[in-house]
Design an enzyme around this catalytic site. Structure first.
Site, short mmCIF file in Angstrom:
data_model
loop_
_atom_site.label_atom_id
_atom_site.label_comp_id
_atom_site.label_asym_id
_atom_site.label_seq_id
_atom_site.Cartn_x
_atom_site.Cartn_y
_atom_site.Cartn_z
N GLU A 1 -10.38 17.91 -4.23
CA GLU A 1 -9.16 17.51 -4.41
C GLU A 1 -8.15 18.93 -4.49
OE1 GLU A 1 -8.10 14.59 -4.41
OE2 GLU A 1 -10.05 13.74 -4.38
N THR B 1 -0.67 -18.08 -1.88
CA THR B 1 -0.70 -19.52 -2.07
C THR B 1 0.04 -19.92 -3.50
OG1 THR B 1 -2.59 -20.08 -0.84
CG2 THR B 1 -1.64 -21.57 -2.08
N HIS C 1 -7.37 19.44 -0.64
CA HIS C 1 -6.23 18.48 -0.42
C HIS C 1 -5.04 19.21 -0.61
CE1 HIS C 1 -8.48 15.18 1.27
NE2 HIS C 1 -9.33 14.85 0.26
N PRO D 1 -6.80 -10.82 0.38
CA PRO D 1 -7.21 -12.06 -0.24
C PRO D 1 -7.01 -11.91 -1.63
CG PRO D 1 -8.68 -11.44 1.60
CD PRO D 1 -7.60 -10.44 1.50
N GLY D 2 -6.64 -13.02 -2.29
CA GLY D 2 -6.41 -12.93 -3.93
C GLY D 2 -5.20 -12.50 -4.54
#
Length: 655
Positions: free
Chosen positions: A462, A257, A465, A252-253
């Site tokens: 981190e 549209t 990872h 959304p946003g």
């Protein structure tokens, strides 16, 4: 309605007579009563017999006027409550046929009778001899419409009045059934096809695609469509050579549209905007289908044009099941018929928009329908700055660019627009017509400096990872820890980058490596600090949430678990699968435990390298893959734990 229009005490008697069932007097029936009463006013005043032959403009008005006719006869000719007034609707007949003579013979025996027919019905010559009054009923006048709604306690505005004057009797009957509040009926009519058509396409009415930023592939497709439509209008290409269906999705946003309007202006064609919700507001299934068909008919009438269907995922999926399966199936079938059925949509470009493309029925996305799918992403830092500067009318100062980029991370175009509006409001409050960046900077989310202890935790996380991903053959690029972050915002305090591979076989081993990497941050925290915190646990984009979703897909959706049988569900339905199947939840738990243990084993074998990398990252806040590899090599690695060399897709882990 004025007294002289309807005949004496008309509006009092229709409401107060005990023999009338007031609940049957709906808005359209009362309106028809006004029209009919005005036409038969002289019949009542004259006295004697009252035999009327009334002709309505369209066949859909006949039944409404029949109800109004019964009220009229009962009210003005003293029928007993048990007596049924003689009001007949003569069925439409083809040219050359005649209305049955015995119908008039039966009516001739009555002193009071009304026969109603449409304008296409033909009569015997004797019909004029039978009828005391032969009247073509006109359309309701403005004053009759206003008076009708005042009787129901509602004062119409000009817009509603104009809308009602154009409505059919069928739509009025559907919109105002017994006991429905007038306000609800009006709202349903406002939501009909006539209320959702709007034309844009004039370049000066708003931005074109060239004026917008951050739409990427969607904008590129739009520019190509504009060229194709120009060639189509010039006769250089056939319609089947135009890419006339697209599905755009995004959070959304993100401006779906806005994109549709800019696309229409760039293509210089009108746009018709609607949605499944607006079509459903028309009423029951038949009303829904009629409303949708009317929108497509309007689009075909204006072709070439663009038809924008917002929230198209509201149609749902015929395979998901539910209590309203039949409604959903027929609604989707109706849409498919409009998209590629017998009536081809030549000249109509259909753009469907959704926040949840996974919820859309696959048939809608098949070839020839909305077969192209383009994702509109959240704008990156550069795009956010361009959007802001275009809306605000001034540039972001160079010394504020980093802060602006970090404070607005994760914001959509709509949220940036809101930020600009708030800044301009601040400027007005201080008495200035022109806003400055100083008016906006205090409205942005503040940057908070990461405490030293937390920076250490993030560095360790981190590092987990990076090390496990590197050891498992993933294409590590870099790892970084941010010195500042947005509290309660989307800014990452740490991120590990992996380069996407050109080719990769997504086998069970591939996914197991990915799971180990995802859980390596938690494993590193537990190894160094004795436990991990909830920073990597909460939220659907957290490490543990992503790992849980992936493990569920392996078991239930990818055929990589205990069974080859698969469930085709959206990401949002994965939790429901686990809740409904305890054995599946146990399997997912087992997969996650194995991945966590595997990550822990790799990190323990490289404990000295993990400590050094985490310390360097805490101090420097950025390390390249080359530096990490050098530190691992210098610390006399043990077993690598590498089980494959296939690359991994680009992964961003942020906690």
């Amino acid at each position: 309605m004025r007294e002289h229009e309807s005949g004496g005490d008309f509006k009092r008697s229709i409401w107060r007579t005990s023999g009338t069932k007031n609940r049957s007097i709906t808005v359209p029936v009362f309106l028809a009563y006004c029209v009919l009463g005005a036409a038969l006013r002289g019949l009542v005043r004259r006295g004697g017999s009252a035999r009327a032959l009334l002709v309505v403009e369209t066949s859909d008005a006949a039944e409404v006027f029949a109800q109004a006719g019964r009220l009229f006869l009962r009210q003005h000719f003293h029928f007993e409550e048990y007596e049924k007034p003689t009001v007949w609707v003569l069925s439409e007949s083809r040219k050359g046929n005649r209305v049955r003579r015995n119908l008039f013979e039966e009516a001739a025996e009555k002193d009071e009778a009304i026969l109603i027919c449409d304008s296409e019905t033909e009569f015997d010559e004797e019909a004029a001899l039978w009828a005391d009054v032969f009247v073509h009923l006109p359309k309701p006048t403005t004053r009759q419409i206003e008076a009708t709604f005042r009787r129901f306690g509602y004062v119409l505005n000009d817009s509603d009045l104009e809308m009602l004057e154009a409505e059919t009797w069928t739509r009025l009957s559907y919109a105002f059934p017994p006991k429905r509040p007038v306000s609800v009926g009006l709202q349903r009519l406002r939501s009909g096809p006539h209320a959702v058509v709007k034309e844009v396409g004039q370049p000066d009415d708003g931005p074109t695609l060239a004026d917008l930023h951050g739409f990427g592939a969607a904008a590129e497709w739009g520019f190509e469509l504009a060229r194709d439509l120009e060639d189509f209008r010039a006769g250089r290409v056939r319609w089947d050579e135009v890419d006339a269906g697209v599905l755009i999705s995004g959070r959304p946003g993100t401006g779906k549209t806005l994109f549709a309007g800019a696309l229409a202006r760039s293509c210089q064609v009108p746009i018709i905007a609607s949605s499944a919700a607006q079509w459903q507001a028309a009423g029951y299934l038949n009303d829904f289908l009629r409303s949708m068909h009317a929108t497509f008919e309007e689009a075909r009438a204006q072709a070439p044009c663009l038809l924008f269907i917002d929230e198209i995922d509201a149609f749902g999926n015929r395979t998901t099941g539910g209590h309203n399966d039949d409604y959903k199936r027929q609604a989707i079938n109706g849409l498919l018929e409009e998209l590629d059925g017998f009536k081809r949509r030549s000249g109509v470009v259909v753009v469907g928009a959704t926040n949840h493309p996974e919820d859309l029925d696959p048939a809608i996305k098949r070839a020839g329908r909305l077969d192209r799918h383009i994702v509109i992403p959240l704008p990156d830092a550069t795009t956010r700055q361009k959007i802001f500067e275009q809306l605000a009318g001034f540039a972001v100062p160079p010394e504020q660019m980093d802060r602006f980029g970090r404070s607005t991370e994760g914001m959509s175009g709509a949220e940036i627009e809101q930020l600009v509006r708030d800044g301009k409001r601040v400027a007005r409050r201080r008495g200035s017509r022109d806003a400055r960046f100083d008016d906006v900077v205090h409205l942005m989310k503040p940057l908070v400096r990461l405490p030293s202890l937390q920076r250490r935790v993030v560095s360790v996380h981190e590092t987990g990872h990076a090390v496990v991903g590197f050891e498992l053959g993933m294409n590590l690029e870099s790892v970084e820890v941010n010195e500042t972050f947005v509290e309660d915002g989307a800014t990452s305090v740490g991120v590990t980058h992996f380069r996407a591979p050109e080719f990769a076989r997504h086998t069970r081993s591939f996914y197991n490596d990915h799971l180990a990497m995802l859980l390596a941050g938690l494993a590193a925290e537990k190894m160094i600090f004795g436990d991990f915190c909830d920073g990597a646990v909460g939220g659907d984009q957290s490490d543990l949430a992503r790992a849980t979703a992936l493990a569920t897909k392996m078991e239930a959706c990818f055929g990589l678990g205990r069974t080859l049988a698969v469930e085709v569900v959206s990401n949002r339905e994965l939790a429901l699968l686990r809740a409904q199947d305890p054995s599946l939840r146990e399997c997912v738990q087992h997969i996650l435990e194995q991945a966590f243990e595997r990550a822990t084993s790799i990190l323990r074998g490289l404990r000295s390298a993990v400590d050094e990398i985490a310390t360097c990252l805490e101090e420097r806040r950025f390390l390249s893959a080359h530096v990490i590899e050098s530190i691992i090599d210098e610390n006399a690695r043990g077993p690598t734990g590498r089980e494959m060399t296939q690359g991994e897709g680009r992964v961003h882990t942020s906690d």
